[in-house]
Design an enzyme around this catalytic site. Structure first.
Site, PDB file in Angstrom:
ATOM      1  N   HIS A 120       0.853  -1.199   0.000  1.00  0.00           N
ATOM      2  CA  HIS A 120       0.000   0.000   0.000  1.00  0.00           C
ATOM      3  C   HIS A 120       0.889   1.249   0.000  1.00  0.00           C
ATOM      4  CE1 HIS A 120      -3.358   2.527   0.539  1.00  0.00           C
ATOM      5  NE2 HIS A 120      -3.728   2.240   1.757  1.00  0.00           N
ATOM      6  N   HIS A 155      -2.227  -1.654 -11.248  1.00  0.00           N
ATOM      7  CA  HIS A 155      -3.105  -1.185 -10.174  1.00  0.00           C
ATOM      8  C   HIS A 155      -4.345  -2.055 -10.152  1.00  0.00           C
ATOM      9  CE1 HIS A 155      -5.490   1.571  -7.691  1.00  0.00           C
ATOM     10  NE2 HIS A 155      -4.336   2.110  -7.344  1.00  0.00           N
ATOM     11  N   ASP A 197       2.898   5.771  -7.713  1.00  0.00           N
ATOM     12  CA  ASP A 197       4.163   5.555  -7.015  1.00  0.00           C
ATOM     13  C   ASP A 197       5.377   5.542  -7.927  1.00  0.00           C
ATOM     14  OD1 ASP A 197       3.195   5.356  -4.399  1.00  0.00           O
ATOM     15  OD2 ASP A 197       2.376   3.378  -4.863  1.00  0.00           O
TER      16      ASP A 197
HETATM   17  N1  CMC Z   1       4.913  -6.041 -13.150  1.00  0.00           N
HETATM   18  C1  CMC Z   1       4.788  -7.142 -13.912  1.00  0.00           C
HETATM   19  N2  CMC Z   1       3.650  -7.839 -14.043  1.00  0.00           N
HETATM   20  C2  CMC Z   1       2.594  -7.411 -13.356  1.00  0.00           C
HETATM   21  C3  CMC Z   1       2.636  -6.262 -12.541  1.00  0.00           C
HETATM   22  C4  CMC Z   1       3.847  -5.574 -12.458  1.00  0.00           C
HETATM   23  N3  CMC Z   1       3.966  -4.470 -11.701  1.00  0.00           N
HETATM   24  N4  CMC Z   1       1.427  -6.051 -11.974  1.00  0.00           N
HETATM   25  C5  CMC Z   1       0.644  -7.053 -12.417  1.00  0.00           C
HETATM   26  N5  CMC Z   1       1.355  -7.859 -13.263  1.00  0.00           N
HETATM   27  C6  CMC Z   1       0.845  -9.011 -14.012  1.00  0.00           C
HETATM   28  C7  CMC Z   1       0.665 -10.214 -13.099  1.00  0.00           C
HETATM   29  O1  CMC Z   1       1.828 -11.003 -13.079  1.00  0.00           O
HETATM   30  C8  CMC Z   1      -0.504 -10.899 -13.750  1.00  0.00           C
HETATM   31  O2  CMC Z   1      -0.029 -11.550 -14.893  1.00  0.00           O
HETATM   32  P1  CMC Z   1      -0.648 -12.999 -15.321  1.00  0.00           P
HETATM   33  O3  CMC Z   1      -2.078 -12.701 -15.686  1.00  0.00           O
HETATM   34  O4  CMC Z   1       0.201 -13.460 -16.457  1.00  0.00           O
HETATM   35  O5  CMC Z   1      -0.531 -13.877 -14.103  1.00  0.00           O
HETATM   36  C9  CMC Z   1      -1.395  -9.732 -14.224  1.00  0.00           C
HETATM   37  O6  CMC Z   1      -0.465  -8.659 -14.466  1.00  0.00           O
HETATM   38  C10 CMC Z   1      -2.462  -9.317 -13.226  1.00  0.00           C
HETATM   39  O7  CMC Z   1      -1.830  -9.066 -11.963  1.00  0.00           O
HETATM   40  P2  CMC Z   1      -2.548  -9.193 -10.541  1.00  0.00           P
HETATM   41  O8  CMC Z   1      -1.517  -9.465  -9.504  1.00  0.00           O
HETATM   42  O9  CMC Z   1      -3.687 -10.160 -10.637  1.00  0.00           O
HETATM   43  O10 CMC Z   1      -3.175  -7.751 -10.348  1.00  0.00           O
HETATM   44  P3  CMC Z   1      -3.695  -7.128  -8.979  1.00  0.00           P
HETATM   45  O11 CMC Z   1      -4.787  -6.205  -9.344  1.00  0.00           O
HETATM   46  O12 CMC Z   1      -3.980  -8.170  -7.956  1.00  0.00           O
HETATM   47  O13 CMC Z   1      -2.407  -6.314  -8.458  1.00  0.00           O
HETATM   48  C11 CMC Z   1      -0.921  -4.581  -7.921  1.00  0.00           C
HETATM   49  C12 CMC Z   1      -2.312  -4.946  -8.452  1.00  0.00           C
HETATM   50  C13 CMC Z   1      -0.813  -3.061  -7.734  1.00  0.00           C
HETATM   51  C14 CMC Z   1      -0.709  -5.228  -6.525  1.00  0.00           C
HETATM   52  C15 CMC Z   1       0.140  -5.092  -8.916  1.00  0.00           C
HETATM   53  O14 CMC Z   1      -0.051  -4.482 -10.170  1.00  0.00           O
HETATM   54  C16 CMC Z   1       1.561  -4.865  -8.420  1.00  0.00           C
HETATM   55  O15 CMC Z   1       2.093  -5.707  -7.689  1.00  0.00           O
HETATM   56  N6  CMC Z   1       2.218  -3.734  -8.829  1.00  0.00           N
HETATM   57  C17 CMC Z   1       3.541  -3.415  -8.377  1.00  0.00           C
HETATM   58  C18 CMC Z   1       3.463  -2.770  -6.983  1.00  0.00           C
HETATM   59  C19 CMC Z   1       2.912  -1.361  -7.051  1.00  0.00           C
HETATM   60  O16 CMC Z   1       3.299  -0.545  -7.869  1.00  0.00           O
HETATM   61  N7  CMC Z   1       1.995  -1.052  -6.108  1.00  0.00           N
HETATM   62  C20 CMC Z   1       1.423   0.291  -5.974  1.00  0.00           C
HETATM   63  C21 CMC Z   1      -0.003   0.314  -6.349  1.00  0.00           C
HETATM   64  S1  CMC Z   1      -0.668   1.984  -6.392  1.00  0.00           S
HETATM   65  C22 CMC Z   1      -0.779   2.434  -4.723  1.00  0.00           C
HETATM   66  C23 CMC Z   1      -2.073   3.050  -4.352  1.00  0.00           C
HETATM   67  O17 CMC Z   1      -2.878   3.486  -5.176  1.00  0.00           O
HETATM   68  O18 CMC Z   1      -2.338   3.096  -3.127  1.00  0.00           O
END
Ligand code: CMC
Length: 426
Positions: free
Chosen positions: A263, A302, A358
């Site tokens: 977060h 995101h 971020d």
């Molecule tokens: N780099 C590479 N691949 C990614 C990334 C990334 N940053 N984010 C998602 N993916 C891929 C993931 O591997 C999956 O691929 P596949 O379908 O082949 O398995 C697909 O995209 C969907 O990912 P998910 O994990 O199901 O998506 P989610 O909605 O659960 O996760 C997230 C969202 C923010 C946790 C994730 O995008 C992430 O880990 N990002 C990096 C950390 C980050 O920047 N966090 C800050 C978020 S903004 C803060 C705020 O607004 O408060």
């Protein structure tokens, strides 16, 4: 014609019509049809836990609005203190309302001497400033016993003002302690962001004059972080607040939720990642490694935004202004190269992964001299306005205590076995 869905109970063939209201279907209506059967949604991925009039977010179109006002216009024309008023009260303040709000906040920036001398000074010398903030916010509840009168409008307003006003003071105090510098008292002749910068960086000068460009950049970052509807920390605020705990205790829970790397800690992860990549030449190999499943591109993707995060666009502009004063963050070129490659790569395009807020915020904070440990603290200062707006809204909606159900997957009933009869291995 009102929108609705019709469902059929295949056990008895009966059909039920459930109205769709504001884009949602009431789980209460469903549960009348399915007594004793619960909806399974552990991370609230498909559940609206509240009706809210504060922030509108359309992740597909990349739209973010506070109380109807586009984030782009607020970042361009407003200030954090005005945005805090807007979030809390629903409308932009008149000139008089704003003058009185600013005066109130300014007059509440000081913290009780005992908070600093006895409480904050008691931490271990290398305490993390975010850990100190979480604890200090909770400790405030012991200083303001009237905070328990959460349905008394005067008391509620007083606690809101105190929390908005004291967060920068606590944040800066936590930083000063962690680097062994003496505490700097608030300077109430300064505006909100400049006062915070003074408490952070002042050494021996009578008045600390923050660079106006940096002060404004920080204010813009505060505006962008002020609210983001039902995120993890806001949900924590609402859940704890729903038990009618005082706002300091609920706010401490929200701060604790923000502490986590998923977060409030993602911008720190971005800086560490850019440092690990080390040079622009290494960017293509790093992207290939991410695609092959070795880690994630921090600051990308995101849960809600499936297009460019509108806050990231604004931050990118702000970064240029900050770097014109501080000099360019050497990691910027790596970040720009990374963004360029990722935005043109099928892996990221097909998964709709774009830079989020971020991706660039950490570069700005670092260029302004903030240590990495302060990044979540910098997030908590403005998000306090959003937390309090949601807390207030929830109380005014006469909400019930948050209490989800579970699907029990443990052992069936069994008889207690005295220790002597349990065998050696159990
Ligand atoms: N780099 C590479 N691949 C990614 C990334 C990334 N940053 N984010 C998602 N993916 C891929 C993931 O591997 C999956 O691929 P596949 O379908 O082949 O398995 C697909 O995209 C969907 O990912 P998910 O994990 O199901 O998506 P989610 O909605 O659960 O996760 C997230 C969202 C923010 C946790 C994730 O995008 C992430 O880990 N990002 C990096 C950390 C980050 O920047 N966090 C800050 C978020 S903004 C803060 C705020 O607004 O408060």
């Amino acid at each position: 014609m009102p929108e609705s869905i019709t469902i059929t109970d295949n056990r008895n063939g009966e059909t039920y019509e459930i109205p769709i209201v504001n884009g949602g279907v009431s789980a209460i209506e469903w549960s009348k049809i399915l007594p004793g059967i619960w909806f399974v949604d552990p991370a609230f991925m498909s559940t609206a836990a509240a009706e809210s009039a504060i922030t509108y977010l359309d992740g597909t179109a990349g739209i973010l609005r506070y109380r109807g006002y586009p984030i782009e216009q607020l970042a361009e024309q407003s200030t954090y203190l005005e945005v805090a008023y807007l979030l809390l009260n629903g409308e932009l303040p008149s000139e008089n309302q704003f003058a009185s709000w600013r005066e109130d906040v300014t007059m509440h920036t000081f913290i009780h001497e005992n908070v600093r001398k006895r409480f904050l000074d008691g931490f271990h010398y290398d305490a993390h400033p975010m850990g100190m903030l979480v604890s200090a916010v909770a400790a405030l509840s012991t200083f303001y016993l009237d905070a328990k009168d959460i349905f008394d409008p005067t008391s509620r307003q007083k606690q809101i003002t105190r929390l908005i006003a004291k967060m920068p003071t606590l944040a800066a105090a936590a930083h000063r302690f962690s680097v062994g510098m003496p505490f700097v008292y608030p300077d109430n002749s300064l505006d909100f962001p400049s006062n915070f910068l003074s408490m952070m960086w002042k050494v021996a000068e009578p008045t600390y004059h923050a660079d106006p460009v940096l002060s404004r950049a920080l204010d813009i970052l505060f505006i962008l972080h002020a609210d983001h509807e039902q995120n993890c920390s806001t949900t924590a605020m609402r859940v704890v607040g729903s038990s009618h705990a005082d706002p300091y205790s609920a706010c401490a829970a929200a701060c604790a939720a923000l502490y986590g790397p998923r977060h409030g800690g993602a911008n720190e992860a971005v800086i560490r990642m850019l440092g690990e990549i080390g040079s622009m030449d290494e960017v293509p190999a790093f992207v290939e490694a991410v695609k092959a499943g070795h880690g994630r591109l921090q600051g990308f993707g995101h849960r809600v935004y499936k297009s460019y995060d509108p806050r990231a666009k604004i931050i990118k502009r702000t970064a240029d202004e900050v770097f014109s004063i501080t000099g360019k963050n050497p990691l910027l070129d790596i970040a720009l190269k990374l963004e360029e490659i990722a935005l043109n790569d099928e892996y990221f395009i097909s998964r709709r992964l774009y830079p989020n807020v971020d991706f660039y915020s950490g570069l700005i904070y670092q260029a302004m001299g903030f240590p990495l440990e302060m990044f979540p603290v910098l997030f908590a200062i403005p998000r306090t306005a959003g937390w309090l707006a949601h807390w207030q809204e929830m109380l005014d909606q006469d909400s019930k205590i948050a209490r989800p159900r579970q699907l029990f997957i443990g052992a069936d009933a069994r008889d207690y076995v005295p220790m002597a009869g349990r065998g050696a291995s159990s």
